[in-house]
Structures are given as structure tokens and as C-alpha cells.
Design an enzyme around this catalytic site. Structure first.
Site, short mmCIF file in Angstrom:
data_model
loop_
_atom_site.label_atom_id
_atom_site.label_comp_id
_atom_site.label_asym_id
_atom_site.label_seq_id
_atom_site.Cartn_x
_atom_site.Cartn_y
_atom_site.Cartn_z
N HIS A 185 0.85 -1.21 0.00
CA HIS A 185 0.00 0.00 0.00
C HIS A 185 0.88 1.25 0.00
O HIS A 185 0.64 2.20 -0.75
CB HIS A 185 -0.88 0.06 1.26
CG HIS A 185 -1.91 -1.01 1.39
ND1 HIS A 185 -2.04 -1.81 2.49
CD2 HIS A 185 -2.90 -1.41 0.54
CE1 HIS A 185 -3.06 -2.64 2.34
NE2 HIS A 185 -3.60 -2.43 1.16
N SER A 191 -2.74 -7.64 3.23
CA SER A 191 -2.92 -7.46 4.68
C SER A 191 -3.25 -8.78 5.34
O SER A 191 -2.75 -9.08 6.44
CB SER A 191 -4.05 -6.46 4.95
OG SER A 191 -3.76 -5.22 4.39
N ARG A 243 -2.60 -6.36 -8.22
CA ARG A 243 -1.47 -7.27 -8.03
C ARG A 243 -1.57 -8.34 -9.12
O ARG A 243 -1.16 -8.13 -10.23
CB ARG A 243 -1.51 -7.89 -6.63
CG ARG A 243 -1.10 -6.95 -5.53
CD ARG A 243 -1.58 -7.39 -4.19
NE ARG A 243 -3.04 -7.34 -4.12
CZ ARG A 243 -3.76 -7.56 -3.05
NH1 ARG A 243 -3.17 -7.91 -1.94
NH2 ARG A 243 -5.07 -7.46 -3.07
P1 ADP Z 1 -10.02 -3.50 0.00
O1 ADP Z 1 -10.62 -4.30 1.13
O2 ADP Z 1 -10.81 -2.29 -0.36
O3 ADP Z 1 -9.61 -4.31 -1.19
P2 ADP Z 1 -7.23 -3.31 0.77
O4 ADP Z 1 -6.70 -2.55 1.93
O5 ADP Z 1 -7.06 -4.78 0.80
O6 ADP Z 1 -8.73 -2.85 0.66
O7 ADP Z 1 -6.59 -2.75 -0.57
C1 ADP Z 1 -6.73 -1.43 -1.01
C2 ADP Z 1 -6.17 -1.35 -2.41
O8 ADP Z 1 -4.78 -1.63 -2.36
C3 ADP Z 1 -6.78 -2.35 -3.39
O9 ADP Z 1 -6.88 -1.75 -4.67
C4 ADP Z 1 -5.76 -3.48 -3.43
O10 ADP Z 1 -5.77 -4.18 -4.66
C5 ADP Z 1 -4.47 -2.69 -3.24
N1 ADP Z 1 -3.38 -3.49 -2.67
C6 ADP Z 1 -3.42 -4.34 -1.63
N2 ADP Z 1 -2.22 -4.90 -1.42
C7 ADP Z 1 -1.38 -4.39 -2.35
C8 ADP Z 1 0.01 -4.61 -2.71
N3 ADP Z 1 0.75 -5.48 -2.06
N4 ADP Z 1 0.52 -3.91 -3.75
C9 ADP Z 1 -0.26 -3.04 -4.42
N5 ADP Z 1 -1.55 -2.81 -4.17
C10 ADP Z 1 -2.11 -3.48 -3.15
#
Ligand code: ADP
Length: 166
Positions: A16, A127, A89
Site C-alpha cells: 500500500h 494485509s 497485483r
Molecule cells: P479492500 O478491502 O478495499 O480491497 P485493501 O486494503 O485490501 O482494501 O486494498 C486497497 C487497495 O490496495 C486495493 O486496490 C488493493 O488491490 C491494493 N493493494 C493491496 N495490497 C497491495 C500490494 N501489495 N501492492 C499493491 N496494491 C495493493
């Protein structure tokens, strides 16, 4: 231009943070917004997630941290932002993200969802995987910001103690 990066951030990972850092060089202002999703059972409270994001983004001047309930497009309208940032991803992210982007477009055609590709070194990172590793006692060093590592270990340690008492 102002952009919103919405997500659960339960907790924020280096994946993130990499997206947030890269977004700050494209947009004048980036609002990282924790979505309050009553259907999900998060490990961290909204306040905790926001505090961790604030600490992790402390070095980024044009980033602010907020939270919202309800539709992301309504929140974007309220903030005067026309761009939502999401990131991809693997191919497995695509279907869900496409569905969300199309629905958001239908709800408010003025708001664009822009996708950023993950950096290769974080493409496997989520996460939930981080929480699982920490739960199993495996090192999460380098996968999450230091503040998250400490908070995660403290929280899981406390949970383990509570479970032992039961
Ligand atoms: P949500 O529950 O809304 O998917 P997340 O916190 O899991 O929320 O993810 C928020 C955004 O960040 C999403 O677009 C997700 O694809 C992206 N994301 C999550 N992990 C990564 C990562 N390792 N690298 C890049 N983007 C990520």
C-alpha cells in the site's frame, strides 16, 4: 489534482505504502481513506488503522488520512475529488476491481478509477497474509512499516494472553 486511495488497510502494508508514495508524485494531494465496512471483521479498529497510516505516511507532505462510511463515490464528491486510485497485483484482483470500478462509474460517471500496478517486490503481499504470518509467529519484517510490525505483534501477543486465560 486531488485523488482518493480508498481501502480497508487492515493494516497498511509496504505494498500500500509503495502505491501511496508513487501516487504522491502524480497527484497534488492524496487522501488515504479507510473504508468503514460493517460486514468485515477487521483486526484493527478504524482509529487504529488511521493512526498507523498517519505514522507510515508521516514523511509524505501531500498525504492526508481520513475514513468514510457509505459509498466511495459519495465520499469523493464530498471531498471534491474526481479520481479514485486502486491497485492491481495478480490477475485475481482484476475481476473484483473491474466490477467495483464499473459500479462506481455507474453511480457517479464524473469519478474516474485509476489503476496502478503493484511493484514486483510487493505483488504477493496482502494485509491478510501479513496477519496470518504474524499470527503464526513468522517474521513480517520488511513487509509492513515498522509501526505496523510493532502494533501487530503487541495485538497478537495480547490476544494470545487473553486466549490462555479462557
Ligand atoms: P479492500 O478491502 O478495499 O480491497 P485493501 O486494503 O485490501 O482494501 O486494498 C486497497 C487497495 O490496495 C486495493 O486496490 C488493493 O488491490 C491494493 N493493494 C493491496 N495490497 C497491495 C500490494 N501489495 N501492492 C499493491 N496494491 C495493493
Amino acid at each position: 489534482m486531488k485523488a482518493i486511495y480508498p481501502g480497508s488497510f487492515d493494516p497498511v502494508t509496504c505494498g500500500h505504502l509503495d502505491i501511496i508514495e508513487r501516487a504522491t508524485s502524480v497527484f497534488d494531494q492524496v487522501i488515504v481513506a479507510v473504508a468503514v465496512n460493517l460486514e468485515k471483521q477487521p483486526l484493527f479498529s478504524v482509529e487504529e488503522r488511521m493512526e498507523l497510516l498517519r505514522q507510515a505516511c508521516g514523511h509524505l507532505e501531500n498525504v492526508s488520512v481520513d475514513c468514510f462510511e457509505g459509498l466511495t463515490v459519495d465520499y469523493a464528491r464530498q471531498k471534491g475529488a474526481k479520481v479514485l486510485i486502486r491497485s492491481l497485483r495478480a490477475v485475481s484482483d482484476f475481476e473484483y476491481e473491474l466490477q467495483m470500478a464499473l459500479m462506481n462509474k455507474r453511480l457517479n460517471p464524473e469519478v474516474e478509477t485509476l489503476f496502478m500496478m503493484t511493484s514486483a517486490e510487493y505483488s504477493f503481499l496482502s494485509s491478510s497474509l501479513v496477519k496470518e504470518l504474524a499470527h503464526l509467529g513468522t517474521s513480517i519484517n520488511g513487509l509492513v512499516p515498522k509501526c505496523v510490525e510493532e502494533k501487530l505483534l503487541a495485538k497478537l501477543g495480547r490476544r494470545a494472553q487473553e486466549a490462555e486465560k479462557r
